[in-house]
Design an enzyme around this catalytic site. Sequence first.
Site, PDB file in Angstrom:
ATOM      1  N   THR A 289      25.269  22.786 -11.420  1.00 13.66           N
ATOM      2  CA  THR A 289      24.587  22.701 -10.444  1.00 13.66           C
ATOM      3  C   THR A 289      25.321  22.661  -9.141  1.00 13.66           C
ATOM      4  O   THR A 289      26.566  22.155  -9.030  1.00 13.66           O
ATOM      5  CB  THR A 289      23.916  21.046 -10.229  1.00 13.66           C
ATOM      6  OG1 THR A 289      23.036  20.869 -11.298  1.00 13.66           O
ATOM      7  CG2 THR A 289      23.500  20.755  -8.929  1.00 13.66           C
TER       8      THR A 289
ATOM      9  N   VAL B 231      12.520  16.070 -14.004  1.00 13.49           N
ATOM     10  CA  VAL B 231      13.261  16.478 -12.729  1.00 13.49           C
ATOM     11  C   VAL B 231      14.338  15.529 -12.719  1.00 13.49           C
ATOM     12  O   VAL B 231      14.222  14.392 -12.990  1.00 13.49           O
ATOM     13  CB  VAL B 231      12.207  16.009 -11.695  1.00 13.49           C
ATOM     14  CG1 VAL B 231      12.955  16.154 -10.439  1.00 13.49           C
ATOM     15  CG2 VAL B 231      10.826  17.051 -11.734  1.00 13.49           C
TER      16      VAL B 231
HETATM   17  N1  ASP Z   1      22.361  16.928 -11.984  1.00  5.45           N
HETATM   18  C1  ASP Z   1      21.913  17.884 -12.762  1.00  5.45           C
HETATM   19  C2  ASP Z   1      20.451  17.319 -13.375  1.00  5.45           C
HETATM   20  O1  ASP Z   1      20.655  16.271 -13.747  1.00  5.45           O
HETATM   21  C3  ASP Z   1      22.716  18.708 -13.693  1.00  5.45           C
HETATM   22  C4  ASP Z   1      23.851  19.052 -13.483  1.00  5.45           C
HETATM   23  O2  ASP Z   1      24.549  18.888 -12.322  1.00  5.45           O
HETATM   24  O3  ASP Z   1      24.477  19.892 -14.020  1.00  5.45           O
HETATM   25  O4  ASP Z   1      19.277  17.837 -13.169  1.00  5.45           O
END
Ligand code: ASP
Length: 321
Positions: free
Chosen positions: A183, A212
């Site tokens: 992300t 989500v």
């Molecule tokens: N924070 C993101 C989610 O939980 C995942 C990630 O940061 O890789 O959708």
Amino acid sequence: MKRRQFIKNTSLSGIGVAAASPFMNYLNLPIMQKSEPVCIATWNFPNASRKAGEMLSTGALALDAVEQGVMVEEADIRNTTVGRGGAPDREGNVTLDACIMAPNGDAGAVVYLKNNTHAVSVARKVMEETPHVILAGEGADRFALEQGFEKEELLTTNSEKAYKEWLKTKEYKPIINIENHDTIGMLCIDSKGDIAGACTSSGLSYKMNGRVGDSPIIGSGLFLDNEVGGAVATGMGEAILKSVGSFLIVELMRQGKSPQEACEIAILRIVKQNPNYKDFQAAFIAINKNGEVGSYCIQKGFSYMDFRNGENKNFPSKYYI
Ligand code: ASP
């Protein structure tokens, strides 16, 4: 108790360190100096931070820089948790979550977007062209088409191959710093000293259909206040959502904590709240109006980009375990 007495008592106890600081003005805000243009972003994505950083060096607005910076990762199909090429949910759908925040506090987000690589740009349109903050699913996709975005297929040959492999075991266990690792959350300060932020993700690989995460949720995946600073998150969205971590960090900075102290407090909250914290990663980065940066996470292995004065650097984050 008279209001004035109440305020006095509060500032002497509850927010002790901040209130005792000589660097507070009458609004109870730390007095900040204007920073040089700077871009920080989660993980080791030098192309994204370079794009945004170079834009800032030529006078671009922070809002344009964060959008175009994270778009670099959305378009990169090697990145399997952002944009096109992102891993699908357990039913084979790639669904994107993203948000953006402007220096004036305006925000836009999309969740469960299925047909467009650049979820951040659709989020910006939500912010600028609608009276709403979040559009979800079918409505978000229809809105994107109306705004001139072309319908795209987000599942690439490689993610489809990986998904078919996953179907053999259907084991849902995000791997720390590997499956969870892409992300992109970005914060930029422009030459006027204004702060903007963006966060974009395809969420956890093989998540339940409809899930989500924190990334598009203002306050959790991203928050900023142009008088104070901003914060963004990556990692296990469920834990980040429950802590409203980015908002917490900005409020802690408002009370006088450094970005580093604020990130550490937010991670400690997550650790305290989740007995299984050793099984997942959660990470925050933050910047204040002075351009000072903080970063903290649960597990070793997280890093962040910092582009300023023409230098694009990756720094390992401090960590709890
Ligand atoms: N924070 C993101 C989610 O939980 C995942 C990630 O940061 O890789 O959708």
